[in-house]
Enzyme design. Structure first.
Site, PDB file in Angstrom:
ATOM      1  N   TYR A  98      58.327  61.388  54.364  1.00  0.00           N
ATOM      2  CA  TYR A  98      59.697  60.977  54.683  1.00  0.00           C
ATOM      3  C   TYR A  98      60.697  62.044  54.184  1.00  0.00           C
ATOM      4  O   TYR A  98      60.602  62.485  53.027  1.00  0.00           O
ATOM      5  CB  TYR A  98      59.968  59.608  54.057  1.00  0.00           C
ATOM      6  CG  TYR A  98      61.418  59.223  54.108  1.00  0.00           C
ATOM      7  CD1 TYR A  98      62.088  59.150  55.332  1.00  0.00           C
ATOM      8  CD2 TYR A  98      62.138  58.957  52.955  1.00  0.00           C
ATOM      9  CE1 TYR A  98      63.440  58.814  55.387  1.00  0.00           C
ATOM     10  CE2 TYR A  98      63.481  58.610  53.002  1.00  0.00           C
ATOM     11  CZ  TYR A  98      64.119  58.557  54.227  1.00  0.00           C
ATOM     12  OH  TYR A  98      65.451  58.247  54.274  1.00  0.00           O
ATOM     13  N   LYS A 195      61.858  48.160  54.976  1.00  0.00           N
ATOM     14  CA  LYS A 195      61.089  48.208  56.218  1.00  0.00           C
ATOM     15  C   LYS A 195      60.316  46.902  56.423  1.00  0.00           C
ATOM     16  O   LYS A 195      60.919  45.872  56.625  1.00  0.00           O
ATOM     17  CB  LYS A 195      60.198  49.455  56.197  1.00  0.00           C
ATOM     18  CG  LYS A 195      60.949  50.742  55.768  1.00  0.00           C
ATOM     19  CD  LYS A 195      62.022  51.101  56.737  1.00  0.00           C
ATOM     20  CE  LYS A 195      63.020  52.183  56.366  1.00  0.00           C
ATOM     21  NZ  LYS A 195      62.900  53.014  55.212  1.00  0.00           N
TER      22      LYS A 195
HETATM   23  C1  PLP Z   1      57.929  56.285  54.207  1.00  0.00           C
HETATM   24  C2  PLP Z   1      59.268  56.065  53.574  1.00  0.00           C
HETATM   25  N1  PLP Z   1      59.392  56.127  52.244  1.00  0.00           N
HETATM   26  C3  PLP Z   1      60.581  55.951  51.619  1.00  0.00           C
HETATM   27  C4  PLP Z   1      61.726  55.688  52.335  1.00  0.00           C
HETATM   28  C5  PLP Z   1      63.049  55.515  51.613  1.00  0.00           C
HETATM   29  O1  PLP Z   1      63.420  54.177  51.576  1.00  0.00           O
HETATM   30  P1  PLP Z   1      64.937  53.645  51.567  1.00  0.00           P
HETATM   31  O2  PLP Z   1      65.549  54.082  52.857  1.00  0.00           O
HETATM   32  O3  PLP Z   1      64.771  52.162  51.432  1.00  0.00           O
HETATM   33  O4  PLP Z   1      65.601  54.263  50.399  1.00  0.00           O
HETATM   34  C6  PLP Z   1      61.654  55.620  53.732  1.00  0.00           C
HETATM   35  C7  PLP Z   1      62.870  55.367  54.517  1.00  0.00           C
HETATM   36  O5  PLP Z   1      62.889  55.550  55.719  1.00  0.00           O
HETATM   37  C8  PLP Z   1      60.387  55.810  54.369  1.00  0.00           C
HETATM   38  O6  PLP Z   1      60.253  55.755  55.703  1.00  0.00           O
END
Ligand code: PLP
Length: 379
Positions: A98, A195
């Site tokens: 990410y 998510k």
């Molecule tokens: C695989 C993954 N990890 C971490 C995150 C970060 O999460 P957040 O947007 O809730 O801070 C995301 C966000 O899209 C993600 O897709």
């Protein structure tokens, strides 16, 4: 408890004061004490909140762990893990993850003297050449966002143990319905609860789950000291989301399979990245460590231009063009300009994330409507 029962009952007890079956939203910043130091286990809401406590118990249960901690976002949970480290420590992580995780590592933590090795994790043995006495953490994301690469969690856990390093797995894409990294030897599981755990695109939140009491104490200390805690309303929403995780995930998986095969058979589509295809390079590992293959996938078009990708991205009606994933509604996303824009272009392209790649989060609508929507948009 079997999976469905576990997701519904995890962490929730009828409220002791009223019998309310759903955990109340304790919207309070502080708690009245009988005498200095004499309280009911709650002193100040950055440190403890009953709604958050119920959620954290649920988080532990759904990942087969002993402890859960909730954070104000997924990146806040990641931030807390890296704050376990000290200057000079080294982290080995994937080169396909990410974009926000990559940004946090490169733009925030590298300047505090923590060294990150961004490497190909599809062959776990590749990790060994980067291990040294300073290696304190191995960070993996599997399946990866957005290329759906798979890392063998059990194999990496064995390498981490041998090196005395912690292994943290970002389990956001799989969700605890499909994969439980603690059972495979990981020390920590991280989720963007935003998510699949929340599941309804109405909350930003993160989670960490673990078995080790010492690790829990260190992370709880970071959570309360740095203050990235979620509010009680958001905790309630994630608790509610978890109750239907298994039924939503089942449909995400069914629809994901239909959409992935539809794309693969479409004459205008070139590559489809989905870990449920038997010819996916890591299919055997995916099959070994996941219960099914989920609703996340990416694809490219044969006419591989940004213009063509932009046309498709702007032409769907059911698939909404938006960042994020894992909600009940289907989303379409352009990683190069949206979720992964913080990764420098050369770095992105080198790791296979092209400008024209399109990512889908397949929701739980009727699959036929979804394929019709894509057919119209792709043309
Ligand atoms: C695989 C993954 N990890 C971490 C995150 C970060 O999460 P957040 O947007 O809730 O801070 C995301 C966000 O899209 C993600 O897709």
């Amino acid at each position: 408890m079997k999976t469905g029962t576990k997701f519904i009952h995890a962490g929730t007890e009828p409220d002791p004061s009223t019998g309310a079956i759903m955990t109340p939203i304790y919207q309070t910043s502080t708690y009245v004490q009988e005498a200095p130091g004499k309280n009911k286990g709650f002193e100040y809401a950055r440190s403890q909140n009953p709604t958050r406590k119920a959620l954290e118990e649920a988080l532990a249960v759904i990942e087969n762990g002993k402890y859960g901690l909730a954070f104000s976002s997924g990146v806040a949970a990641t931030d807390a893990v890296i704050k376990l480290l000290s200057p000079g420590d080294e982290v080995i992580c994937g080169n396909d993850m990410y974009g926000g995780t990559y940004r946090l590592f490169t733009k925030i933590f590298e300047k505090y003297g923590i060294k990150f090795h961004y490497i190909n994790m599809q062959d776990a043995d590749n990790i060994k050449q980067y291990l040294n006495a300073n290696t304190k953490l191995i960070w993996i994301e599997t399946p990866t966002n957005p290329l759906m690469n798979i890392t063998d969690i059990a194999a990496v856990a064995a390498i981490a143990k041998g090196a005395n390093a912690l292994l943290c797995v970002d389990n956001t894409f799989a969700s605890p319905y499909l994969q439980n990294p603690l059972d495979l030897g990981a020390d920590l599981v991280m989720h963007s609860s935003t998510k699949y755990l929340g599941g309804h695109s109405d909350v930003i939140q993160g989670a960490l789950m673990m078995n080790d009491a010492d690790l829990r104490e260190k992370l709880y200390f970071i959570q309360k000291s740095c203050g990235a805690v979620p509010g009680p309303m958001d905790c309630f929403l994630v608790l509610r989301g978890i109750k239907t995780l298994h039924v939503r995930m089942q449909r995400h998986c069914e629809n994901g399979a239909v959409v992935a095969h539809f794309l693969r058979n479409h004459p205008a589509v070139d590559k489809v990245y989905w870990c449920g295809f038997e010819d996916h390079p890591n299919y055997e590992i995916a099959k070994k460590q996941m219960r099914d293959f989920g609703g996340m996938m990416s694809f490219t078009l044969k006419d591989d231009s940004i213009e063509n990708a932009t046309r498709v991205l702007s032409s769907t009606h059911l698939f909404a063009l938006a960042e994020s994933l894992g909600g009940v509604e289907s989303l379409i996303n352009h990683p190069a300009s949206m979720t992964h824009a913080s990764i420098p272009k050369e770095e992105r392209i080198k790791n296979g994330l092209t400008d024209s790649l399109i990512r889908l989060s397949v929701g739980i609508e009727d699959a036929e409507d979804l394929t019709e929507d894509l057919a119209r948009a792709i043309g």
